[in-house]
Write an enzyme that holds these catalytic residues in place. Structure first.
Site, PDB file in Angstrom:
ATOM      1  N   LEU A  27      -3.057  -3.747   4.416  1.00 23.62           N
ATOM      2  CA  LEU A  27      -1.628  -3.692   4.127  1.00 23.62           C
ATOM      3  C   LEU A  27      -1.300  -3.081   5.699  1.00 23.62           C
ATOM      4  CD1 LEU A  27      -1.017  -2.311   0.738  1.00 23.62           C
ATOM      5  CD2 LEU A  27      -0.498  -4.603   1.568  1.00 23.62           C
ATOM      6  N   ASP A  28      -0.158  -3.797   6.056  1.00 20.68           N
ATOM      7  CA  ASP A  28       0.220  -3.370   7.260  1.00 20.68           C
ATOM      8  C   ASP A  28       0.908  -2.076   7.099  1.00 20.68           C
ATOM      9  OD1 ASP A  28       0.080  -5.876   8.447  1.00 20.68           O
ATOM     10  OD2 ASP A  28       2.235  -6.566   7.620  1.00 20.68           O
ATOM     11  N   LYS A  29       0.936  -1.379   8.075  1.00 18.44           N
ATOM     12  CA  LYS A  29       1.234   0.339   8.164  1.00 18.44           C
ATOM     13  C   LYS A  29       2.846   0.129   7.711  1.00 18.44           C
ATOM     14  CE  LYS A  29       1.515   4.095  11.150  1.00 18.44           C
ATOM     15  NZ  LYS A  29       1.119   4.580  12.788  1.00 18.44           N
TER      16      LYS A  29
ATOM     17  N   SER B  35       3.823  -1.479   5.204  1.00 17.65           N
ATOM     18  CA  SER B  35       3.944  -2.029   3.859  1.00 17.65           C
ATOM     19  C   SER B  35       3.395  -1.079   3.026  1.00 17.65           C
ATOM     20  CB  SER B  35       3.254  -3.321   3.884  1.00 17.65           C
ATOM     21  OG  SER B  35       3.882  -4.244   4.802  1.00 17.65           O
TER      22      SER B  35
END
Length: 236
Positions: free
Chosen positions: A104-106, A108
């Site tokens: 998961l993106d930082k 998100s």
């Protein structure tokens, strides 16, 4: 058995991570730098008959497989970088070694599956299996029904065309989307291509797994039943 598959079963990481270790020359087999094509010899009890080492340390047995779920907070980096204070690695137990299934993106948040089951990771990550991930997304402004239809039918950006997916409105500025693709920052780029900016993105489900009441930043092991249901869904 192929070397990468065996390493994944030993809890070294996913098959992809095992391949990276082999390519980097960090794996030796019977005293020689290992190659991807090297087979592993197993006896009738599936014990390895070869000598395998990672950075000079013997890999002698398969770890007990473990399955955890984390409700990742915004600001946690899924890359396992020891030197990064925000890295997920600082939240993980020393044993068993756990790895995130995808990222998961930082910026998100939400559901992240952690395991040392390389075979399960491979099946969940490989695009040919097309397993579902569900997200709740809030945009910077209200959107039209046309936006929902465009997101659902597929969006073109950077010479890419996303696959059709399920989208439903949650409020004037938020929606739920179910993806079977795993393109980098896909939802953010789809939204941007249609003129919107994502201000909150939360993964709420991965296949049969959901966050339920798990607090943000908390993690817990899956129950045997949850593991069985997930594996059954993956093999369908």
């Amino acid at each position: 058995m192929r070397l990468a598959k065996y390493l994944a079963q030993c809890g070294i990481g996913s098959r992809r991570e095992a391949c990276r270790l082999i390519e980097a020359g960090r794996i030796t087999l019977n005293g020689h730098i290992a190659r991807h094509t090297d087979p592993i010899r197993l006896d009738e009890s599936l014990n390895c008959l070869d000598s395998i080492e990672l950075d000079g340390s013997p890999i002698t047995k398969t770890e007990t497989l473990a399955y955890w779920i984390l409700n990742k907070a915004v600001g946690t980096d899924c890359r396992l970088l020891e030197q990064d204070e925000t890295s997920l690695i600082h939240l993980l137990p020393k044993a068993p070694r756990l790895y995130p299934v995808g990222r998961l993106d930082k910026d998100s948040r939400g559901l992240l599956l952690l395991t040392n089951d390389g075979e399960l990771t491979h099946k969940l990550m490989h695009p040919s299996f097309a397993h579902s991930k569900t997200y709740h997304v809030r945009l910077n402004r209200p959107f039209t029904d046309d936006f929902v239809e465009q997101m659902a039918s597929g969006v073109r950006y950077k010479d890419l065309q996303t696959l059709p997916c399920q989208v439903r409105r949650l409020s004037s500025d938020s929606f739920e989307i179910v993806l079977t693709q795993g393109l980098n920052r896909q939802i953010r780029r789809m939204s941007s291509a249609l003129g919107y900016k994502v201000i909150d993105l939360q993964r709420v489900a991965l296949m049969t797994l959901t966050l339920e009441s798990l607090a943000e930043g908390a993690m817990q092991p899956l129950t045997p039943q949850e593991v069985a249901v997930l594996k059954a869904a993956v093999t369908i």
